[in-house]
Design a protein around this motif. Structure first.
Motif, PDB file in Angstrom:
ATOM      1  N   ASP A  49       0.829  -1.205   0.000  1.00 42.82           N
ATOM      2  CA  ASP A  49       0.000   0.000   0.000  1.00 42.82           C
ATOM      3  C   ASP A  49       0.866   1.258   0.000  1.00 42.82           C
ATOM      4  O   ASP A  49       0.551   2.239  -0.681  1.00 42.82           O
ATOM      5  CB  ASP A  49      -0.914  -0.007   1.232  1.00 42.82           C
ATOM      6  CG  ASP A  49      -1.876   1.159   1.228  1.00 42.82           C
ATOM      7  OD1 ASP A  49      -2.833   1.141   0.441  1.00 42.82           O
ATOM      8  OD2 ASP A  49      -1.668   2.102   2.019  1.00 42.82           O
ATOM      9  N   GLY A  50       1.952   1.250   0.754  1.00 42.08           N
ATOM     10  CA  GLY A  50       2.830   2.412   0.782  1.00 42.08           C
ATOM     11  C   GLY A  50       3.488   2.680  -0.559  1.00 42.08           C
ATOM     12  O   GLY A  50       3.597   3.832  -0.991  1.00 42.08           O
ATOM     13  N   ARG A  51       3.920   1.610  -1.250  1.00 41.88           N
ATOM     14  CA  ARG A  51       4.537   1.797  -2.565  1.00 41.88           C
ATOM     15  C   ARG A  51       3.515   2.286  -3.588  1.00 41.88           C
ATOM     16  O   ARG A  51       3.816   3.125  -4.437  1.00 41.88           O
ATOM     17  CB  ARG A  51       5.178   0.492  -3.028  1.00 41.88           C
ATOM     18  CG  ARG A  51       6.504   0.195  -2.313  1.00 41.88           C
ATOM     19  CD  ARG A  51       7.196  -1.017  -2.892  1.00 41.88           C
ATOM     20  NE  ARG A  51       6.573  -2.251  -2.456  1.00 41.88           N
ATOM     21  CZ  ARG A  51       6.383  -3.319  -3.236  1.00 41.88           C
ATOM     22  NH1 ARG A  51       6.730  -3.274  -4.503  1.00 41.88           N
ATOM     23  NH2 ARG A  51       5.847  -4.410  -2.758  1.00 41.88           N
ATOM     24  N   ARG A  52       2.293   1.765  -3.508  1.00 42.62           N
ATOM     25  CA  ARG A  52       1.243   2.226  -4.426  1.00 42.62           C
ATOM     26  C   ARG A  52       0.938   3.698  -4.188  1.00 42.62           C
ATOM     27  O   ARG A  52       0.818   4.484  -5.130  1.00 42.62           O
ATOM     28  CB  ARG A  52      -0.041   1.414  -4.215  1.00 42.62           C
ATOM     29  CG  ARG A  52      -0.023   0.020  -4.792  1.00 42.62           C
ATOM     30  CD  ARG A  52      -1.381  -0.632  -4.636  1.00 42.62           C
ATOM     31  NE  ARG A  52      -2.386   0.092  -5.399  1.00 42.62           N
ATOM     32  CZ  ARG A  52      -3.603   0.376  -4.959  1.00 42.62           C
ATOM     33  NH1 ARG A  52      -3.968   0.020  -3.737  1.00 42.62           N
ATOM     34  NH2 ARG A  52      -4.464   1.020  -5.722  1.00 42.62           N
ATOM     35  N   LEU A  53       0.803   4.083  -2.912  1.00 46.11           N
ATOM     36  CA  LEU A  53       0.476   5.470  -2.593  1.00 46.11           C
ATOM     37  C   LEU A  53       1.576   6.425  -3.052  1.00 46.11           C
ATOM     38  O   LEU A  53       1.297   7.514  -3.573  1.00 46.11           O
ATOM     39  CB  LEU A  53       0.236   5.610  -1.086  1.00 46.11           C
ATOM     40  CG  LEU A  53      -0.191   6.992  -0.585  1.00 46.11           C
ATOM     41  CD1 LEU A  53      -1.479   7.439  -1.264  1.00 46.11           C
ATOM     42  CD2 LEU A  53      -0.379   6.980   0.930  1.00 46.11           C
ATOM     43  N   ALA A  54       2.827   6.016  -2.869  1.00 44.06           N
ATOM     44  CA  ALA A  54       3.931   6.872  -3.304  1.00 44.06           C
ATOM     45  C   ALA A  54       3.899   7.071  -4.816  1.00 44.06           C
ATOM     46  O   ALA A  54       4.100   8.195  -5.314  1.00 44.06           O
ATOM     47  CB  ALA A  54       5.259   6.251  -2.873  1.00 44.06           C
ATOM     48  N   GLU A  55       3.629   6.015  -5.568  1.00 44.64           N
ATOM     49  CA  GLU A  55       3.576   6.128  -7.023  1.00 44.64           C
ATOM     50  C   GLU A  55       2.363   6.944  -7.471  1.00 44.64           C
ATOM     51  O   GLU A  55       2.443   7.750  -8.415  1.00 44.64           O
ATOM     52  CB  GLU A  55       3.537   4.733  -7.651  1.00 44.64           C
ATOM     53  CG  GLU A  55       3.559   4.707  -9.173  1.00 44.64           C
ATOM     54  CD  GLU A  55       4.851   5.258  -9.752  1.00 44.64           C
ATOM     55  OE1 GLU A  55       4.862   5.602 -10.953  1.00 44.64           O
ATOM     56  OE2 GLU A  55       5.859   5.366  -9.007  1.00 44.64           O
ATOM     57  N   ALA A  85      -2.339   4.418 -10.766  1.00 45.16           N
ATOM     58  CA  ALA A  85      -0.919   4.098 -10.875  1.00 45.16           C
ATOM     59  C   ALA A  85      -0.580   2.939  -9.938  1.00 45.16           C
ATOM     60  O   ALA A  85      -1.117   2.824  -8.837  1.00 45.16           O
ATOM     61  CB  ALA A  85      -0.077   5.320 -10.534  1.00 45.16           C
ATOM     62  N   ALA A  86       0.321   2.066 -10.395  1.00 43.86           N
ATOM     63  CA  ALA A  86       0.795   0.918  -9.608  1.00 43.86           C
ATOM     64  C   ALA A  86      -0.316  -0.070  -9.281  1.00 43.86           C
ATOM     65  O   ALA A  86      -0.216  -0.818  -8.306  1.00 43.86           O
ATOM     66  CB  ALA A  86       1.481   1.392  -8.323  1.00 43.86           C
ATOM     67  N   ASP A  87      -1.363  -0.093 -10.098  1.00 41.64           N
ATOM     68  CA  ASP A  87      -2.410  -1.091  -9.877  1.00 41.64           C
ATOM     69  C   ASP A  87      -1.874  -2.507 -10.052  1.00 41.64           C
ATOM     70  O   ASP A  87      -2.448  -3.467  -9.532  1.00 41.64           O
ATOM     71  CB  ASP A  87      -3.575  -0.867 -10.854  1.00 41.64           C
ATOM     72  CG  ASP A  87      -4.540   0.211 -10.346  1.00 41.64           C
ATOM     73  OD1 ASP A  87      -4.285   0.743  -9.252  1.00 41.64           O
ATOM     74  OD2 ASP A  87      -5.516   0.518 -11.053  1.00 41.64           O
ATOM     75  N   ASP A  88      -0.778  -2.646 -10.782  1.00 39.82           N
ATOM     76  CA  ASP A  88      -0.254  -3.978 -11.064  1.00 39.82           C
ATOM     77  C   ASP A  88       0.334  -4.645  -9.818  1.00 39.82           C
ATOM     78  O   ASP A  88       0.491  -5.870  -9.787  1.00 39.82           O
ATOM     79  CB  ASP A  88       0.815  -3.903 -12.158  1.00 39.82           C
ATOM     80  CG  ASP A  88       1.942  -2.933 -11.795  1.00 39.82           C
ATOM     81  OD1 ASP A  88       1.622  -1.850 -11.251  1.00 39.82           O
ATOM     82  OD2 ASP A  88       3.106  -3.265 -12.051  1.00 39.82           O
ATOM     83  N   ILE A  89       0.652  -3.862  -8.785  1.00 39.05           N
ATOM     84  CA  ILE A  89       1.198  -4.472  -7.568  1.00 39.05           C
ATOM     85  C   ILE A  89       0.143  -4.617  -6.475  1.00 39.05           C
ATOM     86  O   ILE A  89       0.447  -5.074  -5.369  1.00 39.05           O
ATOM     87  CB  ILE A  89       2.392  -3.661  -7.040  1.00 39.05           C
ATOM     88  CG1 ILE A  89       1.940  -2.292  -6.506  1.00 39.05           C
ATOM     89  CG2 ILE A  89       3.468  -3.500  -8.108  1.00 39.05           C
ATOM     90  CD1 ILE A  89       3.051  -1.528  -5.801  1.00 39.05           C
ATOM     91  N   MET A  90      -1.087  -4.229  -6.766  1.00 42.67           N
ATOM     92  CA  MET A  90      -2.154  -4.298  -5.761  1.00 42.67           C
ATOM     93  C   MET A  90      -2.462  -5.749  -5.404  1.00 42.67           C
ATOM     94  O   MET A  90      -2.481  -6.632  -6.269  1.00 42.67           O
ATOM     95  CB  MET A  90      -3.408  -3.613  -6.280  1.00 42.67           C
ATOM     96  CG  MET A  90      -4.545  -3.549  -5.261  1.00 42.67           C
ATOM     97  SD  MET A  90      -5.928  -2.535  -5.855  1.00 42.67           S
ATOM     98  CE  MET A  90      -6.467  -3.503  -7.274  1.00 42.67           C
TER      99      MET A  90
END
Length: 459
Positions: free
Chosen positions: A418-424, A433-438
């Motif tokens: 969640d932190g990496r998604r929010l940063a992106e 953005a970063a939906d692929d890592i969700m």
């Protein structure tokens, strides 16, 4: 609308709901009166109007007795069988049977259906029935209003728009005045009485049924029925606006002289917003021995705080001049606990520049506000349901007797993703953005293979 505003279970909401319910119940005698006054040609053997009125009263009494002594035992039997489909079938049969019985007596089928609803509401299984027939209610309610719209004579309305608007305004004004006077007579404060009048000033949807009955009984002309329906429709469409206007009258004015503004008292922390979030923050800081100044701009919250013996200052805590009066220049912490996602990075920049000695924390409404606050000069931002949702997930896994190390592992993994998604998302300004890592609902995610080590929490 009262439910969504959180006012249905207040004394004001209960009184408003009682009036609305009584208005709906009044359709029973009104339809009976219309049937008794009917001027439509009747068969030679048709009973006179007064006898028809007595027949209506007798039929209603019979249906109510049948509901109590026939329907309730039937639902008790169905409840013992445990078949939900039978509840739906029995409920619909009661409505259709009641409507058919009234129509067979030469009375209103709509009246019969309404009486059936009253009978079902008196059943101890009413909550089960309500849940089972809810899909039918949504569909039929939509069809009802579609039918109402199709019945409107738009040509007649377009030809006389000023008349329709004038009559609708007059209806709202007269009902507001009457209800306000009645409410005052029963001891309500004038502000609440006026708010009640505005809230209940529109026409009701049963007016459409009554106009149709009166037209069929040759008591009003089709043009009049169309005009009246247009007036009721317009008054109903004004409900949200009347409710907003009524709220202004119900609530005390913001500049009440009995509410004290903030003042510098040497507090180390200033908490803006004394709602459910701010109360917890303030109490935890106070429990640690920190002096706290509380600010809220809602007069109702100030009154509530007085009842609990808590000193809360009145004012808009996002204003620089008010924060300065509250002692923000000497405070170590400024915590914004207001809801609704009102704050952004630009506001925080101004406040941080004005009070450089204070660390600023913000309650964020959702992910989008977190993105807006990404570049803000603040010490931290907390999504209002983030930690509580994680706490519930942990308790759920504990209930499944999952090992505590595995629970910690799952939490670290979620926080990292969640932190990496929010940063992106904050960097690109794109919520997708970063939906692929969700993490997917099947437990998989593209970022971390099943056998890969879980990275440390990124914050």
């Amino acid at each position: 609308m009262l439910e969504s505003a959180g006012r249905l279970r207040t004394p004001f909401g209960e009184r408003a709901f009682s009036v609305l319910l009584f208005q709906d119940l009044s359709i029973v005698p009104l339809i009976t009166i219309v049937a008794a006054l009917s001027r439509a040609p009747a068969p030679a053997d048709a009973p006179p109007g007064w006898l028809l009125g007595l027949s209506t009263v007798g039929a209603i009494a019979g249906l109510v007795l049948a509901g109590r002594y026939v329907l309730n035992p039937l639902f008790r039997l169905i409840g013992g069988l445990g078949e939900r489909e039978l509840f739906v079938a029995a409920g619909l049969f009661a409505v259709l049977g009641s409507a058919a019985a009234m129509q067979a007596l030469g009375l209103s089928a709509a009246l019969g259906a309404f009486i059936a609803g009253v009978m079902l509401a008196d059943s101890p299984y009413r909550h089960e029935l309500e849940a089972d027939v809810d899909p039918f209610r949504s569909i039929l309610l939509g069809l009802f209003f579609i039918a109402v719209g199709m019945l409107l004579d738009l040509g007649a309305i377009i030809a006389r728009p000023l008349m329709v608007l004038t009559i609708a305004t007059g209806l709202i004004a007269i009902k507001t005045a009457v209800i306000c006077l009645l409410a005052r007579g029963f001891g309500m404060a004038w502000r609440q009485a006026l708010g009640m009048g505005l809230l209940l000033s529109q026409g009701g949807e049963f007016g459409f049924v009554l106009f149709a009955q009166a037209q069929a009984a040759l008591l009003i002309a089709p043009e009049a029925a169309s005009l009246f329906s247009a007036v009721v429709t317009l008054s109903m469409a004004s409900t949200p606006f009347l409710m907003m206007l009524g709220r202004r009258f119900r609530e005390a004015p913001a500049d009440r002289s009995d509410l004290a503004g903030p003042q510098a008292d040497g507090a180390r922390a200033i908490v803006v917003g004394w709602g459910r979030f701010g109360q917890t923050v303030g109490q935890m800081l106070a429990a640690q021995g920190l002096s706290v100044t509380m600010i809220d701009r809602k007069a109702s919250q100030i009154d509530t705080s007085i009842a609990f013996g808590v000193k809360v200052y009145f004012g808009d805590g996002t204003r620089l001049d008010l924060l300065r009066l509250a002692g923000a220049a000497d405070a170590q912490l400024i915590l914004f606990c207001i809801d609704g996602g009102q704050l952004d990075a630009a506001q925080m920049q101004v406040i941080a520049h004005a009070f450089p000695g204070a660390q600023i924390f913000v309650r964020a409404f959702d992910r989008r506000q977190m993105m807006r606050l990404h570049d803000a000069p603040i010490a931290g931002a907390v999504r209002e349901v983030y930690e509580s949702a994680i706490a519930m997930a942990r308790e759920a896994m504990v209930a499944l007797e999952i090992d505590s190390d595995e629970i910690d592992r799952a939490e670290r993994h979620y926080r990292d993703v969640d932190g990496r998604r929010l940063a992106e998302q904050a960097r690109t300004g794109d919520i997708h953005a970063a939906d692929d890592i969700m993490i997917r609902m099947d437990g998989s995610d593209a970022a971390t293979p099943a056998d890969a080590p879980i990275p440390a929490e990124s914050g």
